[in-house]
Design a protein around this motif. Structure first.
Motif, PDB file in Angstrom:
ATOM      1  N   SER A 217     -27.554 -10.313 -21.557  1.00 28.94           N
ATOM      2  CA  SER A 217     -26.099 -10.242 -21.670  1.00 28.94           C
ATOM      3  C   SER A 217     -25.673  -9.975 -23.108  1.00 28.94           C
ATOM      4  O   SER A 217     -24.708  -9.233 -23.363  1.00 28.94           O
ATOM      5  CB  SER A 217     -25.463 -11.549 -21.187  1.00 28.94           C
ATOM      6  N   ARG A 224     -21.842  -9.745 -21.680  1.00 28.84           N
ATOM      7  CA  ARG A 224     -22.147 -10.043 -20.276  1.00 28.84           C
ATOM      8  C   ARG A 224     -22.887  -8.870 -19.658  1.00 28.84           C
ATOM      9  O   ARG A 224     -22.911  -7.765 -20.212  1.00 28.84           O
ATOM     10  CB  ARG A 224     -20.871 -10.318 -19.484  1.00 28.84           C
ATOM     11  N   LEU A 225     -23.486  -9.123 -18.493  1.00 27.44           N
ATOM     12  CA  LEU A 225     -24.101  -8.047 -17.728  1.00 27.44           C
ATOM     13  C   LEU A 225     -23.014  -7.250 -17.019  1.00 27.44           C
ATOM     14  O   LEU A 225     -21.942  -7.768 -16.713  1.00 27.44           O
ATOM     15  CB  LEU A 225     -25.066  -8.620 -16.694  1.00 27.44           C
TER      16      LEU A 225
END
Length: 261
Positions: A217, A224-225
């Protein structure tokens, strides 16, 4: 679209999304379905997952049908196009295609560089590059003027991970399909573009490990992903009339992965 001006909505348009029974492909199929597109949901083996995608699109007010074809085997493109034509004959006003999304792919899943065999290399190229090339070529008579071709590549064509070199090579080949077909199809007003996602949460077991998830991430500028819907929204834009002046491009949809920090 979410927020802002509403996207130009296609009327009575059709789409084929390869590899759309799960993950990014499913999100793309569902997104196009919400835009009023009749979606052909392609899958290789998991019929139950494809049925789930179709039912999800229909439940959301859209139209969809499933079509099976395993890539990398003799007759793969023929099988897919036969199923596509049959579905369009049944559900569409005519047998024509407006949007082709080349999403289906296989990955080497961390195979060591030294462990990449000729057989694995050939399999990657057959599914990730050869199949979309010939599918695009063979679908041209069905594709209407002013249509859209969108290829799903990978951020691995721009940053190194030696374990995935063969996979990255196959995706680089896919990007060349986008570049050269864009020039060829310009006179027909067909745009051809490539979307390049970064690390996307498609349910891979390794992403359930907190330390791995956090480390990956943090590679993105947003910390974040990506979610599959993040990629699907980019594809939906490229499929719309709003993107009519974009062609031959690779769109980075990695959330700023590897920008540094």
């Amino acid at each position: 679209m979410n927020g802002g001006a509403e996207m130009s909505r296609p009327i009575n348009r059709t789409a084929l999304v390869t590899g759309s029974s799960r993950g990014i492909g499913r999100a793309i199929a569902e997104r196009l379905g919400r835009e009023g597109v009749l979606v052909a949901v392609h899958y290789a083996r998991n019929e139950e997952a494809a049925e789930h995608t179709v039912k999800s699109i229909i439940a959301d007010g859209g139209r969809a049908f499933q079509v099976r074809a395993e890539f990398g085997v003799p007759g793969d493109v023929d099988t897919l196009l036969e199923g596509l034509r049959a579905g369009l004959e049944e559900l569409a006003e005519d047998v024509g295609l407006d949007i082709l999304v080349n999403n289906a792919a296989i990955i080497t899943s961390g195979t060591a560089l030294e462990g990449t065999t000729p057989e694995l290399f050939d399999r990657l190229m057959a599914v990730n590059a050869r199949a979309p090339f010939f599918l695009t070529q063979r679908a041209l008579p069905l594709l209407r003027d002013g249509g859209r071709i969108i290829n799903i590549s990978s951020g691995l064509t721009r940053f190194a991970n030696p374990q995935e070199v063969a996979y990255a090579m196959s995706k680089a080949a896919l990007e060349m399909i986008g570049l050269h077909f864009a020039r060829y199809l310009g006179p027909r007003r067909i745009t051809v573009n490539t979307v390049s996602p970064g690390i996307t949460d498609t349910g891979h077991p390794s992403l359930l490990v907190p330390q791995i998830r956090e480390a990956l991430s943090n590679l993105a500028a947003f910390g974040r992903l990506a979610e599959p819907a993040d990629i699907a929204d980019v594809v939906a834009f490229l499929a719309s009339d709003d993107a009519r002046w974009i062609t031959g491009s690779v769109i980075d949809a990695s959330g700023g992965t590897m920008l540094g920090g």
